[in-house]
Design an enzyme around this catalytic site. Sequence first.
Site, short mmCIF file in Angstrom:
data_model
loop_
_atom_site.label_atom_id
_atom_site.label_comp_id
_atom_site.label_asym_id
_atom_site.label_seq_id
_atom_site.Cartn_x
_atom_site.Cartn_y
_atom_site.Cartn_z
CG ASP A 1 -36.82 -4.85 -3.59
OD1 ASP A 1 -36.78 -4.20 -4.65
OD2 ASP A 1 -36.10 -4.59 -2.61
CE1 TYR B 1 -28.63 -7.05 -2.60
CE2 TYR B 1 -27.92 -9.22 -3.31
CZ TYR B 1 -27.75 -8.11 -2.51
OH TYR B 1 -26.71 -8.08 -1.62
CG HIS C 1 -27.24 -2.54 -4.03
ND1 HIS C 1 -27.23 -1.63 -2.99
CD2 HIS C 1 -28.11 -3.52 -3.66
CE1 HIS C 1 -28.06 -2.03 -2.03
NE2 HIS C 1 -28.60 -3.17 -2.41
NE ARG D 1 -22.67 -12.19 1.68
CZ ARG D 1 -23.73 -11.44 1.35
NH1 ARG D 1 -24.69 -11.24 2.23
NH2 ARG D 1 -23.82 -10.89 0.16
CD GLU E 1 -32.50 -1.30 -0.51
OE1 GLU E 1 -33.36 -1.93 -1.16
OE2 GLU E 1 -31.55 -1.85 0.09
CD GLU F 1 -35.38 -1.14 -4.94
OE1 GLU F 1 -36.21 -1.83 -5.55
OE2 GLU F 1 -34.86 -1.49 -3.86
CG ASP G 1 -37.32 -1.67 -0.66
OD1 ASP G 1 -38.41 -1.81 -0.10
OD2 ASP G 1 -36.41 -2.52 -0.62
NE ARG H 1 -29.71 -0.22 4.12
CZ ARG H 1 -30.15 -0.75 2.97
NH1 ARG H 1 -30.51 -2.03 2.91
NH2 ARG H 1 -30.24 -0.02 1.89
CD GLN I 1 -31.83 -5.27 4.90
OE1 GLN I 1 -31.93 -4.04 4.94
NE2 GLN I 1 -31.44 -5.91 3.81
CE1 TYR J 1 -28.16 -10.53 6.96
CE2 TYR J 1 -28.74 -11.39 4.80
CZ TYR J 1 -27.79 -11.02 5.72
OH TYR J 1 -26.46 -11.16 5.41
CE LYS K 1 -34.68 -4.33 2.21
NZ LYS K 1 -34.08 -3.42 1.22
CB THR L 1 -42.41 -0.08 -0.38
OG1 THR L 1 -41.94 -1.13 0.48
CG2 THR L 1 -41.61 -0.08 -1.68
CB THR M 1 -30.27 -0.53 -4.23
OG1 THR M 1 -31.03 -0.86 -3.08
CG2 THR M 1 -29.64 0.84 -4.05
CD GLU N 1 -24.95 0.55 -2.48
OE1 GLU N 1 -24.29 0.17 -3.45
OE2 GLU N 1 -26.18 0.78 -2.54
#
Lengths: 411, 411
Positions: B123, B125, B130, B139, B195, B197, B229, B233, B236, B240, B249, B253, B342, B356
């Site tokens: 997968d 990114y 996104h 962050r 997600e 995709e 996907d 959250r 994760q 992570y 995840k 899927t 995503t 989002e």
Amino acid sequence: MSTAELSTWLDIPRTHPFGVQTLPYGSFTTPDAPRRRVGVAIGDAVLDVTAAAASLLPGRAGLFAAGSLDALLAAGSRAWAEVRAAVTMWLTDERYRDAVAPLLVPASRATMLLPFTVADYVDFYASEHHAVNLGRMFRPGSDPLTPNWKHLPIGYHGRAGTVVVSGTPVLRPSGQRRTPDGEVVFGPSTRLDIEAELGFVVGTPSTPGQPVRLADFEQHVFGACIVNDWSARDIQAWEYVPLGPFLGKSFATSVSPWVVPLAALAHARVAPPPRNPRPLPHLDDADAKEWGLDVELEVRLNGHPVSRPPFAGMYWTAAQQLAHMTSGGAALRPGDLFASGTVSGSEPGQRGSLIELTWNGAHPLVLPDGTSREFLADGDEVVITAAARGPGGTTVGFGEVRGLIAPAWSR
Amino acid sequence: MSTAELSTWLDIPRTHPFGVQTLPYGSFTTPDAPRRRVGVAIGDAVLDVTAAAASLLPGRAGLFAAGSLDALLAAGSRAWAEVRAAVTMWLTDERYRDAVAPLLVPASRATMLLPFTVADYVDFYASEHHAVNLGRMFRPGSDPLTPNWKHLPIGYHGRAGTVVVSGTPVLRPSGQRRTPDGEVVFGPSTRLDIEAELGFVVGTPSTPGQPVRLADFEQHVFGACIVNDWSARDIQAWEYVPLGPFLGKSFATSVSPWVVPLAALAHARVAPPPRNPRPLPHLDDADAKEWGLDVELEVRLNGHPVSRPPFAGMYWTAAQQLAHMTSGGAALRPGDLFASGTVSGSEPGQRGSLIELTWNGAHPLVLPDGTSREFLADGDEVVITAAARGPGGTTVGFGEVRGLIAPAWSR
């Protein structure tokens, strides 16, 4: 009769790591018979189990017909016990000698293959010493262990398609890295490393959505092998934030050709180290059977021993890793492989990677041949062996995983 | 005659997304014939290609005998072109009508299966919008894009064994999370997300150690499908660091049952967005063929459209992702699946995930039925569709990927 007292009609020294206490499974060919077969290592020979089962265990012969371990893995724990009992009988009961002796192939004539089709490959990070060492090097000034480390066995999915059997040359990968002065360049890795690990091989699948409990570990896991999770530290360091290792690991992961059944490791089981904080209930093995394993690994670089990582000190056991991996509902398939993470002990001579042994290159390893290494050079050969305590003072050997570094590919 | 001018002897409106310009491949059964077969979607029907090839293309019939796309994928790009030409002929040349019409099954009677065996699942990114949105939420105070983001397509391996076909219910996963007051608990995810995709399906394998160049994308990639996907959250966010997403995840899927061949997407190709800095040579497509794809996705939650993510704006193309993935020497296998990450556009209504769309739950989605959502509730159904520009004003449809959230498993 316990296995401690078993003796074989073969002429095998009692100290041999592949005595009747071990009986690991692999897949092999010979120059005169290129069709792959399932083999069991016994002494310096390989028993052709595909042939033996056809005549001596016809009800299970189908498990070996294709020559890989795939069908045996999927057959489940009752079949594993039945086959192991049969093979043990063939090799210990003199009456089978005439039927079985012709099916022994000298190990030197066997070409070992990847023993099973790897479904999903997961790599954990379960040695506290290793995690602390890497945290100190990569995140100086902050707590070397991330806040989650003692709450769950951290792991990630690796590339199943690049798991290769011992002896497969490992091409030095190329990739992107950032140089110390901040330039981003592409080229052969300059920091190629090893990770000495044990891997666990799943047999019995699980139901999608349903976690596998700690207590059901032996129902699902067939056995263990040695893993060298080759790592390009420069590629990894640049790519891994925020989604984890990718190309720094995906070029090759080597496994030993022999899978040692859990049944052979009964005498190696020891208490895991104390955990603080106490794990949440689904990971709490305080009252469960112990799945610490007293297995000693040894890493040799160009023939010179450079490390002796002790598996017994791993913070998280394979049973906890399996329970964690399935706790969200992810199903297991036959052939799933999950590795322990680098095995590092508390002493410098027990570290399972060069980045730890040389402290990120600051203290190169000086080999007896006068050369020194920060990381691996082209032409270097790494051999990792492992052995556990067996019954009655015997040794249960894992064999070896071997890899020679070949120069980077160029167009 | 260009495909723009093709017409079929079937009675299909010109606006149908599964006209002869599309011809996606899948695998299906019917109630009266439970053996799986390869199908091609045409209008509201499925052509039984396994049966059709047996009589009309006997030289290639072996590719369809097992009923999945596995053999077709492995057969390579020349076979793909030959089969697509044959199927197109059967459906456009009136002379095949008598032979082919009996092999059409109403789509409503077909049960669609996972179309191919997923080898490795990766997968990426690749949407800048996104990545910026998530960076701002996770962050805050630092640069939302990590320093590597514009130098390489960030990706990670996911769990191939839990890739499921559209329509498979998705059990809410349980897992560890840290509560806002710092407590670590285990239980059903409270922040279950999607997600949206696109996924790309590899056919032709590559040689271990040898990178696949941008220009060779079409030699290796067979086609594309829609991917959801699913992401927990809360699980994760806790797990992570530092090795990336794992159980957040790996529970499921979902993929659409139809794989749209690259050949059907020729008219959807557009220039990717400008890149700054210019990618290193192996990723630099400035002078190469363009693999931006003008595909519009739509996300519906319980029937209500909630987002229209535009694939054309993805920063990294699938060709660049393939070149990156193999740049370290990792080999491709038939059935490798790599997803885009995503798809999110610049506008709020173009975001491909609930985290989002609701800005981490701060602005719940209010649905026309009066309910609101921060994340998914049990019983919610998510449907993602996608469509691209086809020849002569037609539409190339991808079908849909559908998933209903079932309550968490409990013992």
